[in-house]
Design a protein around this motif. Structure first.
Motif, mmCIF file in Angstrom:
data_model
loop_
_atom_site.group_PDB
_atom_site.id
_atom_site.type_symbol
_atom_site.label_atom_id
_atom_site.label_comp_id
_atom_site.label_asym_id
_atom_site.label_seq_id
_atom_site.Cartn_x
_atom_site.Cartn_y
_atom_site.Cartn_z
ATOM 1 N N ALA A 167 0.856 -1.193 0.000
ATOM 2 C CA ALA A 167 0.000 0.000 0.000
ATOM 3 C C ALA A 167 0.886 1.234 0.000
ATOM 4 N N GLY A 168 0.564 2.182 -0.861
ATOM 5 C CA GLY A 168 1.310 3.427 -0.933
ATOM 6 C C GLY A 168 2.622 3.359 -1.682
ATOM 7 N N ASP A 169 2.962 2.224 -2.266
ATOM 8 C CA ASP A 169 4.235 2.073 -2.982
ATOM 9 C C ASP A 169 4.086 2.589 -4.411
ATOM 10 N N VAL A 170 4.510 3.813 -4.644
ATOM 11 C CA VAL A 170 4.353 4.454 -5.944
ATOM 12 C C VAL A 170 5.183 3.754 -7.019
ATOM 13 N N ASP B 10 -3.271 3.268 -3.778
ATOM 14 C CA ASP B 10 -3.159 4.571 -3.149
ATOM 15 C C ASP B 10 -3.725 4.438 -1.738
ATOM 16 N N ALA B 11 -2.923 4.721 -0.753
ATOM 17 C CA ALA B 11 -3.340 4.480 0.624
ATOM 18 C C ALA B 11 -3.283 5.736 1.474
ATOM 19 N N LYS B 12 -3.377 6.919 0.860
ATOM 20 C CA LYS B 12 -3.231 8.170 1.607
ATOM 21 C C LYS B 12 -4.199 8.275 2.777
ATOM 22 N N ALA C 144 0.499 7.555 4.982
ATOM 23 C CA ALA C 144 1.053 8.541 4.045
ATOM 24 C C ALA C 144 2.424 8.155 3.497
ATOM 25 N N ARG C 145 2.726 6.876 3.457
ATOM 26 C CA ARG C 145 4.021 6.412 2.952
ATOM 27 C C ARG C 145 3.880 4.971 2.499
ATOM 28 N N THR C 146 4.943 4.423 1.947
ATOM 29 C CA THR C 146 4.941 3.007 1.610
ATOM 30 C C THR C 146 4.788 2.210 2.899
ATOM 31 N N ALA C 147 3.840 1.307 2.928
ATOM 32 C CA ALA C 147 3.528 0.553 4.151
ATOM 33 C C ALA C 147 4.476 -0.628 4.316
#
Length: 98
Positions: free
Chosen positions: A43-46, A52-54, A58-61
């Protein structure tokens, strides 16, 4: 290059899964790449296109809970543990509906 990561599911949620990953080798982005390759991106790893896990975090989980290594001088096995940081703990609470 070859890389091995051992995975274990710790907890499942509607759209997320808490996984323990133990890399046997030490390649760059190894855990992230392996999870993305089996359609479970972080989650959140662009970079590896995780969800998208905002609203969740707010970051790569990704969190290194335990790391073990040989001390470079004494050659003794060292183990360091780091509990989940507050944002990770809050994300788990949210997923659990707490």
């Amino acid at each position: 290059k070859a890389a091995i990561t051992h995975l274990r599911v710790l907890e499942r949620f509607a759209q997320h899964t808490l996984i323990e990953a133990q890399p046997e080798t030490g390649r760059t982005h190894q855990i992230r790449a392996h999870l993305a390759a089996i359609a479970l991106p972080l989650a959140g790893d662009v970079l590896y296109r995780g969800p998208d896990a905002k609203a969740l975090i707010a970051r790569t989980a990704l969190h290194a809970y335990t790391i073990e290594f040989e001390h470079p001088t004494t050659h003794e096995r060292q183990q360091v543990e780091a509990p989940y940081p507050p944002d990770f703990t809050q994300a788990l609470r949210q997923l659990r509906g707490q």
